[in-house]
Enzyme design. Structure first.
Site, short mmCIF file in Angstrom:
data_model
loop_
_atom_site.label_atom_id
_atom_site.label_comp_id
_atom_site.label_asym_id
_atom_site.label_seq_id
_atom_site.Cartn_x
_atom_site.Cartn_y
_atom_site.Cartn_z
N HIS A 12 -2.79 11.11 0.70
CA HIS A 12 -2.19 10.85 2.11
C HIS A 12 -1.42 12.21 2.51
CE1 HIS A 12 -0.64 7.41 4.94
NE2 HIS A 12 -0.34 8.48 5.31
N ARG B 196 0.98 -1.15 -0.08
CA ARG B 196 0.17 0.00 0.07
C ARG B 196 1.11 1.18 -0.13
NH1 ARG B 196 -2.46 3.24 4.82
NH2 ARG B 196 -3.85 4.75 3.70
N GLU C 86 -3.60 -0.20 7.91
CA GLU C 86 -2.20 0.14 8.88
C GLU C 86 -2.32 -0.37 10.28
OE1 GLU C 86 -1.04 4.36 9.22
OE2 GLU C 86 -1.61 4.66 7.05
N ASN D 175 -7.15 1.66 9.86
CA ASN D 175 -5.93 2.01 10.55
C ASN D 175 -6.01 1.94 12.12
OD1 ASN D 175 -4.99 2.60 7.90
ND2 ASN D 175 -4.39 4.68 8.35
N GLU E 187 -7.22 8.64 6.20
CA GLU E 187 -7.20 9.00 7.65
C GLU E 187 -7.92 10.61 7.61
OE1 GLU E 187 -4.17 8.60 10.28
OE2 GLU E 187 -4.17 6.58 10.27
N TYR F 62 -3.93 1.53 15.83
CA TYR F 62 -2.76 1.66 16.60
C TYR F 62 -3.18 1.35 18.13
CZ TYR F 62 -0.50 3.06 12.55
OH TYR F 62 0.21 3.21 11.29
N1 LIG Z 1 1.75 8.43 13.79
N2 LIG Z 1 1.99 7.71 13.29
C1 LIG Z 1 2.04 6.35 12.37
C2 LIG Z 1 1.14 6.44 11.03
C3 LIG Z 1 1.62 7.38 10.19
O1 LIG Z 1 2.90 7.57 9.83
C4 LIG Z 1 0.72 7.37 8.75
O2 LIG Z 1 1.11 8.28 7.97
C5 LIG Z 1 -0.87 7.61 9.30
O3 LIG Z 1 -1.65 7.20 8.11
C6 LIG Z 1 -1.21 6.90 10.59
O4 LIG Z 1 -0.97 7.60 11.57
C7 LIG Z 1 -0.29 6.60 11.50
#
Ligand SMILES: N#[N+]C[C@@H]1[C@@H](O)[C@H](O)[C@@H](O)[C@@H]2O[C@H]12
Length: 452
Positions: free
Chosen positions: A122, A78, A351, A292, A167, A294
């Site tokens: 992005h 991706r 993610e 995504n 996001e 975390y």
């Molecule tokens: N912070 N963090 C890691 C990661 C970031 O590096 C990504 O660009 C985003 O899509 C998402 O926030 C996650």
């Protein structure tokens, strides 16, 4: 001994990155600047004054990086396209060199048996469009659809899984409400407008895809479960606000055709009444949603702007370098909530990963080979893949997993201080070293998840 987990036939094992975080050379070959080129060169905006000018130099090292992906056994990759490489002014003139870069990357992925998943946006909005209002200008839905059509016509067929936005919550919360991310605005009035225009642009891009594309398109959201810090009514209300603001603000209009009512409560006078036709535009049929994941938030009522919520640190919790609690059960809970709320739409985990301390240069092991030991990351990934498997067993239609991230990279305004990669990058030499987690993930992929 519990039986080895079995992932569905066709489950897609991959890894993810984003253009501005790995490519470098943001202005090469006719590309225009993005808001992140500008933001990074604005004093005080980036930790250590880091910029994306070089990053992982993927713009020049992409062939070797794809070779490494194949060696590690990735089945999918991706990545995102930098809008201002394709349309330097954001609309109008196409920069063929920019289009060629991504076309060549896609061909190299396919030649190595790796399926591309392409993210249109992005976070790196062309600076020229920001000068015209960016996500605050309602015309951006048309601008985004124009950009999307250029890529659909050039790549659809070779690319069979498209993502419109990555996001949208971070784009508006970070870029328009709190100002920590580009373009660095801090306005309660701008955030809802940016959010709404992002979703209108999403809808316009999906609508355009249905006229041109033959494959699949979806939306990627970052969502996290909110658990009450106590059984008080105040904390329950705080959870309701936080959940609506982060988890429902984008999925509801995209999949249900309306916003959660809490947003009017949160933004008050700053929450506009949107025309009905906007909801029709936004609620386009999707082929999948990317999630995504975390961490979770244990949430309490607190004075804060504008949610009036706070996050309670867990005294016995394990935390990553970004201060996020490691909580795999939250992923299972979230996926079950998604299914219960939105139905059986296919889901990709687009993610998941963690920043733990990794050294700036790789060690050398007893055989003289470079090595990066990252047991905490392996434990994090193993537990989250287990959580995904639990959700699959409970009936959630999860189609794949994209580990964040393939490479250590520019962590936005945190610069290069946080390392999320399964592959270590020595930013001084640009040497790549697969971490132990990459070797472990290769085994997971090869065993189709049985060797978790
Ligand atoms: N912070 N963090 C890691 C990661 C970031 O590096 C990504 O660009 C985003 O899509 C998402 O926030 C996650």
């Amino acid at each position: 001994m519990s039986p080895a987990p079995v992932f569905p036939e066709g489950f897609l094992w991959g890894a993810a990155t984003a253009a501005h975080q790995i490519e470098g050379s943001p202005l090469a070959d006719g590309a225009g600047p993005s808001i992140w080129t500008r933001f990074a060169h604005t004093p005080g905006m980036m930790l250590n004054g880091d910029t994306g000018d070089v990053a992982c130099d993927h713009y020049h090292r992409w062939k070797d990086d794809v070779k490494l992906m194949r060696e590690l056994g990735l089945k999918a990759y991706r990545f995102s396209v930098s809008w201002s490489r394709i349309l330097p002014e954001g609309t109008g003139r196409v920069n063929q060199a920019g289009l060629d870069f991504y076309s060549n990357l896609v061909d190299e992925l396919l030649a190595n048996g790796i399926e591309p998943l392409l993210t249109l946006y992005h976070w790196d909005l062309p600076a020229a469009l920001d000068d015209r209002g960016g996500w605050l200008n309602p015309d951006i839905a048309d601008w985004f659809a124009e950009y999307a059509r250029v890529l659909y016509r050039a790549l659809d067929g070779r690319v069979k899984k498209w993502v419109t936005l990555n996001e949208p919550w971070v784009v508006t919360d970070g870029g328009y409400l709190h100002g920590a991310l580009a373009p660095g605005h801090r306005s309660k009035f701008e955030a809802p407008i940016a959010s709404h225009n992002l979703m209108r642009a999403h809808g316009a891009a999906v609508k355009a895809y249905r006229e041109i594309g033959q494959h699949e398109i979806g939306l990627v959201v970052n969502i996290e479960p909110k658990y009450p810090a106590s059984d008080s009514a105040q904390d329950a209300a705080a959870v309701r606000r936080a959940h609506a603001y982060m988890n429902e603000q984008y999925l509801h209009p995209a999949l249900l055709g309306h916003y959660p009512p809490e947003l009017k409560e949160i933004f008050g006078e700053a929450w506009p009444e949107w025309p009905a036709e906007d909801y029709d535009l936004i609620q386009q049929k999707l082929d999948f949603v990317g999630i995504n994941y975390y961490t979770r938030s244990v949430t309490k009522a607190a004075e804060s702007y504008p949610l009036n919520t706070g996050v309670v640190r867990q005294p016995l919790g394990t935390y990553t370098e970004t201060g996020w609690e490691v909580f795999p059960q939250g992923l299972t809970d979230l996926l079950l909530w998604f299914k219960q709320t939105y139905g059986d739409l296919p889901v990709y985990i687009t993610e998941n990963g963690a920043a733990f301390f990794d050294p700036p240069t790789a060690d050398v092991d007893e055989t003289g080979q470079r090595r990066v030991r990252d047991p905490l990351r392996i434990d994090y990934l193993r537990k989250h893949l287990g959580a995904i498997h639990d959700a699959i067993q409970a009936g959630v239609d999860i189609r794949g997993y994209m580990l964040w991230s393939f490479l250590d990279n520019l962590e936005w305004s945190l610069g290069y201080s946080k390392r999320f990669g399964m592959v270590h990058v020595n930013y001084g030499t640009q040497e790549r070293t697969p971490k132990d987690s990459a070797r472990w993930y290769s085994q997971v992929i090869q065993s189709h998840g049985r060797k978790l």
